[in-house]
Design an enzyme around this catalytic site. Structure first.
Site, PDB file in Angstrom:
ATOM      1  N   GLY A   1       0.821  -1.205   0.000  1.00  0.00           N
ATOM      2  CA  GLY A   1       0.000   0.000   0.000  1.00  0.00           C
ATOM      3  C   GLY A   1       0.856   1.257   0.000  1.00  0.00           C
ATOM      4  O   GLY A   1       0.525   2.243  -0.666  1.00  0.00           O
TER       5      GLY A   1
ATOM      6  N   TRP B   1       2.333   1.624  -3.472  1.00  0.00           N
ATOM      7  CA  TRP B   1       1.312   2.072  -4.414  1.00  0.00           C
ATOM      8  C   TRP B   1       1.313   3.597  -4.535  1.00  0.00           C
ATOM      9  O   TRP B   1       1.055   4.151  -5.604  1.00  0.00           O
ATOM     10  CB  TRP B   1      -0.066   1.590  -3.944  1.00  0.00           C
ATOM     11  CG  TRP B   1      -1.211   2.093  -4.772  1.00  0.00           C
ATOM     12  CD1 TRP B   1      -1.729   1.537  -5.896  1.00  0.00           C
ATOM     13  CD2 TRP B   1      -1.990   3.290  -4.529  1.00  0.00           C
ATOM     14  NE1 TRP B   1      -2.777   2.294  -6.379  1.00  0.00           N
ATOM     15  CE2 TRP B   1      -2.954   3.374  -5.557  1.00  0.00           C
ATOM     16  CE3 TRP B   1      -1.964   4.281  -3.550  1.00  0.00           C
ATOM     17  CZ2 TRP B   1      -3.878   4.408  -5.628  1.00  0.00           C
ATOM     18  CZ3 TRP B   1      -2.878   5.319  -3.624  1.00  0.00           C
ATOM     19  CH2 TRP B   1      -3.821   5.370  -4.644  1.00  0.00           C
ATOM     20  N   HIS B   2       1.643   4.277  -3.425  1.00  0.00           N
ATOM     21  CA  HIS B   2       1.586   5.739  -3.426  1.00  0.00           C
ATOM     22  C   HIS B   2       2.699   6.365  -4.257  1.00  0.00           C
ATOM     23  O   HIS B   2       2.550   7.503  -4.715  1.00  0.00           O
ATOM     24  CB  HIS B   2       1.657   6.277  -2.000  1.00  0.00           C
ATOM     25  CG  HIS B   2       0.360   6.174  -1.264  1.00  0.00           C
ATOM     26  ND1 HIS B   2      -0.034   5.019  -0.625  1.00  0.00           N
ATOM     27  CD2 HIS B   2      -0.642   7.064  -1.073  1.00  0.00           C
ATOM     28  CE1 HIS B   2      -1.225   5.211  -0.074  1.00  0.00           C
ATOM     29  NE2 HIS B   2      -1.621   6.442  -0.333  1.00  0.00           N
ATOM     30  N   GLY B   3       3.804   5.692  -4.426  1.00  0.00           N
ATOM     31  CA  GLY B   3       4.866   6.300  -5.219  1.00  0.00           C
ATOM     32  C   GLY B   3       6.135   5.481  -5.223  1.00  0.00           C
ATOM     33  O   GLY B   3       6.355   4.623  -4.362  1.00  0.00           O
TER      34      GLY B   3
ATOM     35  N   PHE C   1      -0.095  10.249  -7.803  1.00  0.00           N
ATOM     36  CA  PHE C   1      -0.145   8.807  -7.573  1.00  0.00           C
ATOM     37  C   PHE C   1      -0.960   8.097  -8.624  1.00  0.00           C
ATOM     38  O   PHE C   1      -1.040   6.882  -8.620  1.00  0.00           O
ATOM     39  CB  PHE C   1      -0.722   8.511  -6.174  1.00  0.00           C
ATOM     40  CG  PHE C   1       0.020   9.237  -5.079  1.00  0.00           C
ATOM     41  CD1 PHE C   1       1.406   9.322  -5.094  1.00  0.00           C
ATOM     42  CD2 PHE C   1      -0.674   9.846  -4.046  1.00  0.00           C
ATOM     43  CE1 PHE C   1       2.078   9.988  -4.101  1.00  0.00           C
ATOM     44  CE2 PHE C   1       0.001  10.512  -3.032  1.00  0.00           C
ATOM     45  CZ  PHE C   1       1.380  10.583  -3.064  1.00  0.00           C
TER      46      PHE C   1
END
Length: 470
Positions: free
Chosen positions: A320, A323-325, A470
């Protein structure tokens, strides 16, 4: 970008005006064309990529739906997942992993020079990829039938209010709305306008003004890091990112409501949470529930108590975070939340004595402790690198007081307290937005007040929505 200029307002008004003059089938065709225009405005190549990805998943889902052979269905699912995550991985993480590999080699004394490709990140690719994966998995699990119409499925993926930064829409929630009739409802339409104003207030008044302090603190504008600078920066960023993303979510939900759609609530007063689990039930709900249903539970969830549950929590939050960067700072941010979730579950399962009434602390004490843990983790989320985060954290042990710090805290309070009071009201009233169940006159007054505040107190307009990256 559209949301940075009045162009989005013009686009939305034009789309809504034409949309309600059409029948359902033509509405869908028109909305799909408008959404593709909206997305292709940045770069037509990004649009071609999304159309290609959409087409592949549409065809694979139809094939899964037609066959009863378990092995064939599984192979088709795997093929779809490989395609989706390969596209996402290449565009979002290629340079990150190559750069990390070179760094590891350099640490081992091997110096390698590999030219990095300059790969542009397609807007919203993380969001629409997760939406496609949710659809293909749900079709595979027979939770819903595959869409028969390409236009309907493509509109579910690309409907412009959620396309760039969510909320991530569940197939079972949005797809039936795309496939069904939508009737104009003046009350819901007006509520949609209020949601948009709520979002603009959160973004332009709260987030953009908090960003002035956060940017200064994290860029060295206050000088060398110390405890006060760190407090100003982390508190400001905590409310900046909350106002920013919840504001975008409100604008997206309001825009959808003008078109007769309902989007899920994405935030429920997260800084009033009393535990880290409670926080993730309130923060970026569309992502947290996606991670729970499509990653944590397939990994085994909490079916087997003990270390496997802790492992599943850590893996889910690590991914997770990634996933943001494409930065190790996001991985550390995810790891911190994973460790906190695992620790909380361990305490609940193995330290029953802590539940003794004499050892309990009050609700507000829990909220304060949780908020400061979240703020600590935001340092890694906001920092450009682990080195920068480490430099900032060194300020925790360095106390300096200057008169300008008091001015900064007062400025921050001026913009944080209104949103905090709104959250307290929503928490008590259980409404989705301010004065949802009030009289029309009250809602008109709320809307006019929001417009006035936006006009007079908007911050730096150069701050794009954080989650656009994102």
């Amino acid at each position: 970008m559209w949301f940075d200029t009045p162009a989005y307002a013009f686009f939305l008004i034009l789309v809504v005006a034409v949309y309600w003059r059409l029948g359902r089938r033509n509405q869908n065709i028109f909305l799909l064309a408008a959404s593709y225009f909206f997305y292709g405005w940045w770069d037509y190549r990004f649009l071609l990529l999304m159309i290609g990805s959409t087409t592949i998943d549409f065809l694979i889902a139809r094939a899964i739906d037609r066959t009863g052979n378990t092995s064939t269905r599984r192979n088709l699912l795997v093929a779809s997942l490989i395609v989706n995550f390969t596209i996402l991985g290449f565009f979002k993480y290629f340079n990150f992993f190559v750069d990390s590999f070179i760094h590891v080699l350099a640490t081992a004394g091997v110096h390698a020079s590999v030219p990095l490709l300059r790969i542009l990140l397609p807007p919203g690719i993380s969001f629409y990829t997760f939406q496609e994966v949710a659809y293909i998995v749900d079709v595979y699990k027979k939770k819903l039938p595959a869409a028969k119409s390409f236009v309907e499925y493509a509109l579910f993926i690309s409907l412009f209010p959620h396309l760039i930064a969510g909320p991530i829409q569940r197939p079972s929630h949005l797809l039936p709305q795309v496939q069904g009739e939508r009737n104009f409802d003046s009350d819901k339409f007006f509520n949609g306008l209020l949601l948009i104003l709520s979002g603009l207030f959160r973004k332009c008044v709260i987030a953009d003004n908090c960003a002035l302090l956060a940017n200064a603190a994290f860029s060295g504008g206050f000088g060398e890091p110390n405890l006060c600078v760190l407090a100003i920066g982390t508190y400001a960023f905590a409310w900046q990112i909350y106002g920013d993303f919840s504001g975008y979510s409100d604008i997206a939900r309001g825009s959808a409501q003008l078109l007769g759609f309902h989007f899920m609530v994405n935030f429920r007063q997260p800084y009033l949470a009393t535990s880290i689990r409670d926080f993730w039930r309130r923060w970026h709900i569309s992502l947290s529930t996606w991670l729970r249903d499509y990653l944590y539970i397939p990994l085994g969830g909490s079916a087997e108590p003990g270390y496997k549950t802790y492992r599943n929590l850590l893996l889910t939050m690590l991914l997770g975070g990634l996933w943001h960067g494409a930065n190790w700072t996001f991985v550390v941010w995810g790891w911190l939340h994973g460790v906190a979730l695992a620790f909380e579950r361990f305490i609940d399962a193995n330290a029953a004595f802590l539940k003794h009434p004499r050892l309990q602390i009050g609700t507000w004490a829990k909220r304060v402790i949780l908020f400061h843990f979240v703020c600590l983790s935001w340092i890694f989320f906001r920092a450009d690198s682990l080195k920068s985060a480490g430099r900032l954290l060194q300020g925790l042990g360095h106390w300096v007081w200057r008169p300008e710090y008091l001015v900064s805290f007062k400025f921050l309070a001026l913009f944080v307290i209104p949103l905090f009071l709104i959250d307290l009201y929503l928490e008590h009233s259980h409404e989705e937005y301010l004065f949802e169940r009030s009289t029309p006159l009250s809602r008109v007054l709320v809307g006019c007040s929001a417009l006035a505040l936006i006009a007079f107190f908007s911050g730096n307009q150069a701050n794009a929505f954080i989650y656009f990256q994102f």
